[in-house]
Design an enzyme around this catalytic site. Structure first.
Site, PDB file in Angstrom:
ATOM      1  N   LYS A 115      19.596  22.553 -19.022  1.00 44.01           N
ATOM      2  CA  LYS A 115      19.552  23.680 -19.973  1.00 44.01           C
ATOM      3  C   LYS A 115      18.745  24.845 -19.406  1.00 44.01           C
ATOM      4  O   LYS A 115      19.023  26.008 -19.693  1.00 44.01           O
ATOM      5  CB  LYS A 115      18.963  23.212 -21.306  1.00 44.01           C
ATOM      6  CG  LYS A 115      19.831  22.178 -22.046  1.00 44.01           C
ATOM      7  CD  LYS A 115      21.182  22.739 -22.445  1.00 44.01           C
ATOM      8  CE  LYS A 115      21.943  21.840 -23.398  1.00 44.01           C
ATOM      9  NZ  LYS A 115      23.282  22.327 -23.712  1.00 44.01           N
TER      10      LYS A 115
ATOM     11  N   TYR B 206      18.115  16.678 -19.185  1.00 39.09           N
ATOM     12  CA  TYR B 206      18.623  17.659 -20.165  1.00 39.09           C
ATOM     13  C   TYR B 206      17.894  18.997 -20.001  1.00 39.09           C
ATOM     14  O   TYR B 206      18.518  20.066 -19.979  1.00 39.09           O
ATOM     15  CB  TYR B 206      18.403  17.072 -21.557  1.00 39.09           C
ATOM     16  CG  TYR B 206      18.974  17.851 -22.714  1.00 39.09           C
ATOM     17  CD1 TYR B 206      20.341  17.781 -23.035  1.00 39.09           C
ATOM     18  CD2 TYR B 206      18.154  18.631 -23.529  1.00 39.09           C
ATOM     19  CE1 TYR B 206      20.851  18.475 -24.127  1.00 39.09           C
ATOM     20  CE2 TYR B 206      18.663  19.329 -24.616  1.00 39.09           C
ATOM     21  CZ  TYR B 206      20.005  19.243 -24.914  1.00 39.09           C
ATOM     22  OH  TYR B 206      20.516  19.935 -25.993  1.00 39.09           O
TER      23      TYR B 206
HETATM   24  P1  NAP Z   1      27.247  16.628 -30.890  1.00 38.02           P
HETATM   25  O1  NAP Z   1      27.155  16.614 -32.369  1.00 38.02           O
HETATM   26  O2  NAP Z   1      26.872  15.403 -30.136  1.00 38.02           O
HETATM   27  O3  NAP Z   1      28.731  17.099 -30.467  1.00 38.02           O
HETATM   28  C1  NAP Z   1      29.030  17.205 -29.103  1.00 38.02           C
HETATM   29  C2  NAP Z   1      30.383  17.849 -28.924  1.00 38.02           C
HETATM   30  O4  NAP Z   1      30.593  18.025 -27.512  1.00 38.02           O
HETATM   31  C3  NAP Z   1      31.529  16.993 -29.448  1.00 38.02           C
HETATM   32  O5  NAP Z   1      32.540  17.824 -29.941  1.00 38.02           O
HETATM   33  C4  NAP Z   1      32.003  16.269 -28.167  1.00 38.02           C
HETATM   34  O6  NAP Z   1      33.386  15.908 -28.193  1.00 38.02           O
HETATM   35  C5  NAP Z   1      31.796  17.359 -27.143  1.00 38.02           C
HETATM   36  N1  NAP Z   1      31.674  16.843 -25.775  1.00 38.02           N
HETATM   37  C6  NAP Z   1      30.729  16.003 -25.274  1.00 38.02           C
HETATM   38  N2  NAP Z   1      30.980  15.767 -23.968  1.00 38.02           N
HETATM   39  C7  NAP Z   1      32.087  16.470 -23.644  1.00 38.02           C
HETATM   40  C8  NAP Z   1      32.854  16.638 -22.466  1.00 38.02           C
HETATM   41  N3  NAP Z   1      32.525  16.026 -21.324  1.00 38.02           N
HETATM   42  N4  NAP Z   1      33.954  17.430 -22.507  1.00 38.02           N
HETATM   43  C9  NAP Z   1      34.316  18.067 -23.660  1.00 38.02           C
HETATM   44  N5  NAP Z   1      33.640  17.940 -24.810  1.00 38.02           N
HETATM   45  C10 NAP Z   1      32.543  17.153 -24.806  1.00 38.02           C
HETATM   46  O7  NAP Z   1      26.312  17.803 -30.265  1.00 38.02           O
HETATM   47  P2  NAP Z   1      25.656  19.073 -30.993  1.00 38.02           P
HETATM   48  O8  NAP Z   1      24.353  18.680 -31.539  1.00 38.02           O
HETATM   49  O9  NAP Z   1      26.659  19.732 -31.847  1.00 38.02           O
HETATM   50  O10 NAP Z   1      25.338  19.988 -29.712  1.00 38.02           O
HETATM   51  C11 NAP Z   1      26.176  21.040 -29.302  1.00 38.02           C
HETATM   52  C12 NAP Z   1      25.469  21.827 -28.205  1.00 38.02           C
HETATM   53  O11 NAP Z   1      24.232  22.332 -28.686  1.00 38.02           O
HETATM   54  C13 NAP Z   1      25.131  20.982 -26.976  1.00 38.02           C
HETATM   55  O12 NAP Z   1      25.281  21.757 -25.808  1.00 38.02           O
HETATM   56  C14 NAP Z   1      23.671  20.643 -27.192  1.00 38.02           C
HETATM   57  O13 NAP Z   1      23.002  20.367 -25.982  1.00 38.02           O
HETATM   58  C15 NAP Z   1      23.174  21.917 -27.840  1.00 38.02           C
HETATM   59  N6  NAP Z   1      21.964  21.725 -28.640  1.00 38.02           N
HETATM   60  C16 NAP Z   1      21.928  20.873 -29.700  1.00 38.02           C
HETATM   61  C17 NAP Z   1      20.742  20.716 -30.428  1.00 38.02           C
HETATM   62  C18 NAP Z   1      20.633  19.799 -31.621  1.00 38.02           C
HETATM   63  O14 NAP Z   1      19.500  19.667 -32.150  1.00 38.02           O
HETATM   64  N7  NAP Z   1      21.692  19.202 -32.108  1.00 38.02           N
HETATM   65  C19 NAP Z   1      19.606  21.443 -30.048  1.00 38.02           C
HETATM   66  C20 NAP Z   1      19.672  22.295 -28.964  1.00 38.02           C
HETATM   67  C21 NAP Z   1      20.848  22.437 -28.257  1.00 38.02           C
HETATM   68  P3  NAP Z   1      33.877  14.464 -28.777  1.00 38.02           P
HETATM   69  O15 NAP Z   1      33.734  14.579 -30.285  1.00 38.02           O
HETATM   70  O16 NAP Z   1      35.285  14.366 -28.336  1.00 38.02           O
HETATM   71  O17 NAP Z   1      32.964  13.440 -28.203  1.00 38.02           O
END
Ligand code: NAP
Length: 256
Positions: free
Chosen positions: A164, A160
């Protein structure tokens, strides 16, 4: 009566991975500001349709498109469906992302490739596909969701962090290559309350100086700022939104 502002009525925002979590909040925030929104998902069809319904209920336009961002044909479909429904692609938020955490000694090849493909290679491919469209429009903005892990690293997340981190470099390079008409920026959240972090005790982990984990809205507001004319003079940047997670200070010791 519509709750939507009129100013961005002709602007379209495509948000990958917007069925849940941060992406969902970004889609709703942009829609409330008057953007037409493309809601992308890979498996959560019902959740994606709910986001579309919610957007329509506030008077904005939206469509849901199923597309796996790590598949080039699906990315082309995402563009085709967007162009069929709307007249331009003004803002692209590369938000879709996954984790497959493991200590590096145990990390499988599949855990490496899946995370690198979904979180990084997909964005390289999508950007190359979007450039001719945005160049023809004479404008466009790309906002990439990276992570503080890409800046600072984290045990158990070598795959990851590598993805990133590469995305941060890619953001700078594309900003240089595409200026002055296309702005490319990244946002690096810390710990945000979503499904991705549901297995962690975020409040305990958040040794943030601001004393809480982030809500998706903390991130979505920054996307809105970058997307709107307010962010027109910003390019090639990575904005860390982490409540001071990595800021070192010893004010208490000095006070004693
Ligand atoms: P999440 O709640 O797990 O949601 C992930 C989203 O991405 C869902 O809508 C999922 O769709 C979609 N997705 C996953 N794989 C995919 C693919 N191959 N093609 C199309 N869509 C896909 O994640 P989140 O926490 O909101 O994170 C969003 C972004 O922020 C990510 O890039 C993550 O790395 C980054 N981020 C998150 C955090 C954190 O603390 N949460 C921190 C830093 C960065 P489905 O619903 O259809 O599965």
């Amino acid at each position: 009566m519509s709750a939507v502002k009129d100013i961005n009525m002709s602007k379209t925002a495509l948000v990958t991975g917007s069925s849940r979590g941060i992406g969902r909040e970004i889609a709703l925030t942009l829609a409330k500001d008057g953007y037409s929104v493309v809601v992308n998902y890979v498996s959560s069809e019902e959740a994606a349709n709910k986001v579309v319904e919610e957007i329509k209920s506030i008077g904005a336009e939206a469509i849901a498109v199923k597309a796996n961002v790590s598949n080039k044909d699906d990315l082309q479909k995402l563009i085709d469906e967007t162009q069929k429904a709307f007249s331009s692609i003004d803002i692209v938020v590369n938000n879709a992302g996954i984790t497959r955490d493991n200590l590096m000694i145990r990390m499988s090849e599949a855990e490496w490739t899946e995370v690198l493909n979904t979180n990084f290679v997909s964005i390289v491919n999508f950007t190359e596909m979007l450039i001719p469209i945005m160049k023809e429009q004479g404008k466009g903005k790309i906002i990439n969701l990276t992570s503080t892990v890409g800046v600072h690293g984290n045990a158990g997340q070598a795959n990851y962090a590598a993805a990133k981190s590469a995305l941060i470099s890619f953001t700078k390079i594309k900003a240089r290559e595409l200026m002055p008409f296309i702005q490319v920026n990244a946002i690096a959240p810390g710990l945000v309350k979503t499904d991705m972090t549901a297995r962690f005790d975020l409040e305990k982990l958040s040794q943030t100086k601001l004393g809480r984990a982030a809500n998706p809205s903390d991130i979505a507001q920054c996307v809105l700022w970058l997307a709107n004319p307010s962010g027109d003079y910003v390019t090639g940047q990575t904005i860390e939104i982490d409540g001071g997670l990595f800021l070192w200070s010893d004010v208490e010791a000095l006070a004693n």
